[in-house]
Design a protein around this motif. Structure first.
Motif, PDB file in Angstrom:
ATOM      1  N   ALA A   7      11.136 -27.955   6.665  1.00  0.00           N
ATOM      2  CA  ALA A   7      11.234 -26.891   5.651  1.00  0.00           C
ATOM      3  C   ALA A   7      10.767 -25.571   6.241  1.00  0.00           C
ATOM      4  CB  ALA A   7      10.386 -27.246   4.433  1.00  0.00           C
ATOM      5  N   THR A   8      11.300 -24.494   5.693  1.00  0.00           N
ATOM      6  CA  THR A   8      10.907 -23.149   6.123  1.00  0.00           C
ATOM      7  C   THR A   8      10.360 -22.378   4.929  1.00  0.00           C
ATOM      8  OG1 THR A   8      12.482 -23.037   7.919  1.00  0.00           O
ATOM      9  CG2 THR A   8      11.823 -20.943   7.001  1.00  0.00           C
ATOM     10  N   ALA A   9       9.270 -21.644   5.155  1.00  0.00           N
ATOM     11  CA  ALA A   9       8.738 -20.757   4.110  1.00  0.00           C
ATOM     12  C   ALA A   9       8.356 -19.432   4.749  1.00  0.00           C
ATOM     13  CB  ALA A   9       7.523 -21.382   3.432  1.00  0.00           C
ATOM     14  N   HIS A  10       8.357 -18.405   3.933  1.00  0.00           N
ATOM     15  CA  HIS A  10       8.046 -17.056   4.416  1.00  0.00           C
ATOM     16  C   HIS A  10       6.671 -16.634   3.912  1.00  0.00           C
ATOM     17  CE1 HIS A  10      12.165 -16.367   5.841  1.00  0.00           C
ATOM     18  NE2 HIS A  10      12.454 -17.237   4.899  1.00  0.00           N
ATOM     19  N   PRO A  11       5.930 -15.868   4.721  1.00  0.00           N
ATOM     20  CA  PRO A  11       4.641 -15.371   4.224  1.00  0.00           C
ATOM     21  C   PRO A  11       4.859 -14.404   3.058  1.00  0.00           C
ATOM     22  CG  PRO A  11       4.979 -14.717   6.526  1.00  0.00           C
ATOM     23  CD  PRO A  11       6.233 -15.369   6.063  1.00  0.00           C
ATOM     24  N   ASN A  12       3.799 -14.134   2.332  1.00  0.00           N
ATOM     25  CA  ASN A  12       3.893 -13.106   1.285  1.00  0.00           C
ATOM     26  C   ASN A  12       2.702 -12.183   1.417  1.00  0.00           C
ATOM     27  OD1 ASN A  12       1.679 -13.779  -0.879  1.00  0.00           O
ATOM     28  ND2 ASN A  12       2.600 -15.774  -0.374  1.00  0.00           N
ATOM     29  N   ILE A  13       2.876 -10.967   0.947  1.00  0.00           N
ATOM     30  CA  ILE A  13       1.773  -9.999   0.927  1.00  0.00           C
ATOM     31  C   ILE A  13       1.460  -9.697  -0.529  1.00  0.00           C
ATOM     32  CG2 ILE A  13       1.060  -7.629   1.523  1.00  0.00           C
ATOM     33  CD1 ILE A  13       1.427  -9.531   3.968  1.00  0.00           C
ATOM     34  N   ALA A  14       0.184  -9.843  -0.886  1.00  0.00           N
ATOM     35  CA  ALA A  14      -0.213  -9.559  -2.270  1.00  0.00           C
ATOM     36  C   ALA A  14      -0.332  -8.060  -2.481  1.00  0.00           C
ATOM     37  CB  ALA A  14      -1.539 -10.244  -2.586  1.00  0.00           C
ATOM     38  N   LEU A  15       0.284  -7.578  -3.551  1.00  0.00           N
ATOM     39  CA  LEU A  15       0.165  -6.167  -3.936  1.00  0.00           C
ATOM     40  C   LEU A  15      -0.867  -6.039  -5.053  1.00  0.00           C
ATOM     41  CD1 LEU A  15       3.940  -5.427  -3.545  1.00  0.00           C
ATOM     42  CD2 LEU A  15       2.100  -4.648  -2.045  1.00  0.00           C
ATOM     43  N   ALA A  16      -1.049  -7.092  -5.838  1.00  0.00           N
ATOM     44  CA  ALA A  16      -2.240  -7.231  -6.691  1.00  0.00           C
ATOM     45  C   ALA A  16      -2.971  -8.441  -6.113  1.00  0.00           C
ATOM     46  CB  ALA A  16      -1.858  -7.457  -8.143  1.00  0.00           C
ATOM     47  N   LYS A  17      -4.177  -8.214  -5.587  1.00  0.00           N
ATOM     48  CA  LYS A  17      -4.841  -9.218  -4.746  1.00  0.00           C
ATOM     49  C   LYS A  17      -5.495 -10.356  -5.518  1.00  0.00           C
ATOM     50  CE  LYS A  17      -4.322  -6.845  -0.877  1.00  0.00           C
ATOM     51  NZ  LYS A  17      -3.159  -7.186  -0.031  1.00  0.00           N
ATOM     52  N   TYR A  18      -5.425 -11.523  -4.898  1.00  0.00           N
ATOM     53  CA  TYR A  18      -6.241 -12.678  -5.276  1.00  0.00           C
ATOM     54  C   TYR A  18      -7.478 -12.646  -4.381  1.00  0.00           C
ATOM     55  CZ  TYR A  18      -7.483 -17.541  -3.860  1.00  0.00           C
ATOM     56  OH  TYR A  18      -8.127 -18.683  -3.469  1.00  0.00           O
ATOM     57  N   SER A  33      -2.510 -12.615  -9.461  1.00  0.00           N
ATOM     58  CA  SER A  33      -2.048 -11.869  -8.286  1.00  0.00           C
ATOM     59  C   SER A  33      -0.531 -11.717  -8.323  1.00  0.00           C
ATOM     60  CB  SER A  33      -2.495 -12.568  -7.000  1.00  0.00           C
ATOM     61  OG  SER A  33      -2.043 -13.907  -6.962  1.00  0.00           O
ATOM     62  N   LEU A  34      -0.059 -10.739  -7.572  1.00  0.00           N
ATOM     63  CA  LEU A  34       1.386 -10.461  -7.494  1.00  0.00           C
ATOM     64  C   LEU A  34       1.720 -10.136  -6.046  1.00  0.00           C
ATOM     65  CD1 LEU A  34       3.526  -8.270  -9.826  1.00  0.00           C
ATOM     66  CD2 LEU A  34       3.523  -7.796  -7.369  1.00  0.00           C
ATOM     67  N   SER A  35       2.788 -10.740  -5.544  1.00  0.00           N
ATOM     68  CA  SER A  35       3.098 -10.581  -4.115  1.00  0.00           C
ATOM     69  C   SER A  35       4.579 -10.347  -3.880  1.00  0.00           C
ATOM     70  CB  SER A  35       2.696 -11.857  -3.369  1.00  0.00           C
ATOM     71  OG  SER A  35       3.415 -12.958  -3.894  1.00  0.00           O
ATOM     72  N   MET A  36       4.868  -9.927  -2.640  1.00  0.00           N
ATOM     73  CA  MET A  36       6.256  -9.869  -2.186  1.00  0.00           C
ATOM     74  C   MET A  36       6.394 -10.844  -1.024  1.00  0.00           C
ATOM     75  SD  MET A  36       8.456  -6.626  -0.717  1.00  0.00           S
ATOM     76  CE  MET A  36       8.830  -6.987   0.998  1.00  0.00           C
ATOM     77  N   THR A  37       7.399 -11.713  -1.100  1.00  0.00           N
ATOM     78  CA  THR A  37       7.712 -12.637  -0.006  1.00  0.00           C
ATOM     79  C   THR A  37       8.471 -11.858   1.068  1.00  0.00           C
ATOM     80  OG1 THR A  37       7.775 -14.478  -1.556  1.00  0.00           O
ATOM     81  CG2 THR A  37       8.978 -14.791   0.502  1.00  0.00           C
TER      82      THR A  37
END
Ligand code: DP6
Length: 331
Positions: A7-18, A33-37
């Protein structure tokens, strides 16, 4: 019969942090939290359960996992074995196409890919929410990497038994970008899990952070729904600085910024003053991630690439969900 799943997954960056957990046995975040993959980076993981192994074998980027790494992987595999009624050990091979352990969210894509590959390899037909809940128990940010585009993860409560991330539909197409500015290839000194535990235990600002994080999350979520880059970027910067201020007030202080981190932040602010909407966010390491429109990203990245101390800049657009790449049946 042994089934090997990749399986492949992409990192995400949180714009509202956990940052911070609630008490409870299953790794529950204290704040939403809220992120962009990110499309430009990925982790690929293969899992096979098979007879003949006396313990799980874990290989990360071509080397044997440390005891701590293998322990975290086996804890996830134990949950899968329990659900699937399996007793066999597994071999796991995982590789990132980006630097591991330097604040680039490798645990997010790593545990997301592992959760997806392991459940499929064990023959479990789970939906994405269940896989996300499993990934969250290993690393909460990993719950978000199961989904593509912009993704939310609610806060847990001590009695929460199921908590999965949720995608904000239709956001993969939003023409925005995150430029990942790598300022060092050294692994981070204090990882997120230990950093947030220490912050909660010793920072006098922790309660204020938890209270304020809810408001920042809601602003970020509304901004994404409205496709309002300026509102999202403003909330994202405030979230990052609030998280770091809280961590810096811990005793002893947790300072993730390096001098290069600060000069990149300053350069982003000066671009903004000159009319380019660009916004900085930082996690548990010295790297800076810069949110901008997709149209401005190449120029933002090329300006940052010229800065002293910047090793590399990777431009990422909203990426796809985690996916199964290959299933091989053997005997
Ligand atoms: C600063 O998800 O790595 O990147 O649940 O303990 O594994 P654990 O923590 P982790 O923390 C990520 C913290 C962060 C912010 C974020 O991604 O939301």
């Amino acid at each position: 019969m042994t089934q090997v799943t990749c399986a492949t997954a992409h990192p995400n960056i949180a714009l509202a942090k956990y940052w911070g957990k609630v008490d409870g046995p299953t790794n529950l975040p204290a704040v939403p939290s809220l992120s962009m993959t990110l499309d430009a980076m990925s982790t690929t993981t293969s899992v096979g359960f098979g007879p003949g192994l006396d313990s799980d074998r874990v290989v990360i980027n071509g080397r044997s996992a440390t005891e701590a790494e293998a322990g975290r992987v086996s804890a996830l595999l134990d949950r899968v074995r329990k659900e699937a009624g399996l007793r066999t050990r597994a071999w796991v091979e995982t590789a990132n196409d980006f630097p591991t352990g330097s604040g680039l969210a490798s645990s997010a894509s790593g545990f997301a890919a592992l959760a997806l590959a392991a459940t499929k390899a064990a023959g479990l037909e789970w939906d994405a929410a269940r896989v996300s809940d499993l990934a969250r128990q290993a690393s909460a940010s990993a719950a978000r990497s199961i989904f593509g585009g912009f993704v939310t993860l609610a806060a847990g409560a001590p009695d929460t038994i199921f908590l999965a991330a949720e995608p904000l539909e239709g956001t993969v197409e939003w023409p925005v970008a995150i430029s990942v500015v790598i300022t060092t290839y050294e692994p981070k000194a204090v990882g997120s899990t230990d950093g947030m535990r220490h912050t909660r235990a010793t920072s006098p600002y922790y309660a204020a952070w938890v209270e304020h994080a809810e408001t920042l999350f809601e602003r970020a979520r509304i901004a994404v729904l409205a496709r309002d880059l300026e509102a999202l970027g403003t909330a994202a910067e405030e979230s990052a600085f609030a998280m770091h201020a809280c961590a810096m007030a811990a005793a002893p202080p947790l300072v993730y910024f390096s001098p290069v981190t600060l000069s990149v932040i300053e350069r982003v602010r000066s671009m903004r003053r000159a009319g380019t909407p660009a916004y900085a966010t930082m996690d548990a390491g010295p790297q800076v991630k810069v949110l901008s429109s997709a149209a401005d990203a190449a120029r933002v990245a090329s300006i940052l690439r010229e800065m002293p101390g910047v090793e590399k800049v990777i431009v990422a657009r909203p990426g796809p969900p985690a996916s199964v790449k290959l299933i091989r049946k053997g005997s």
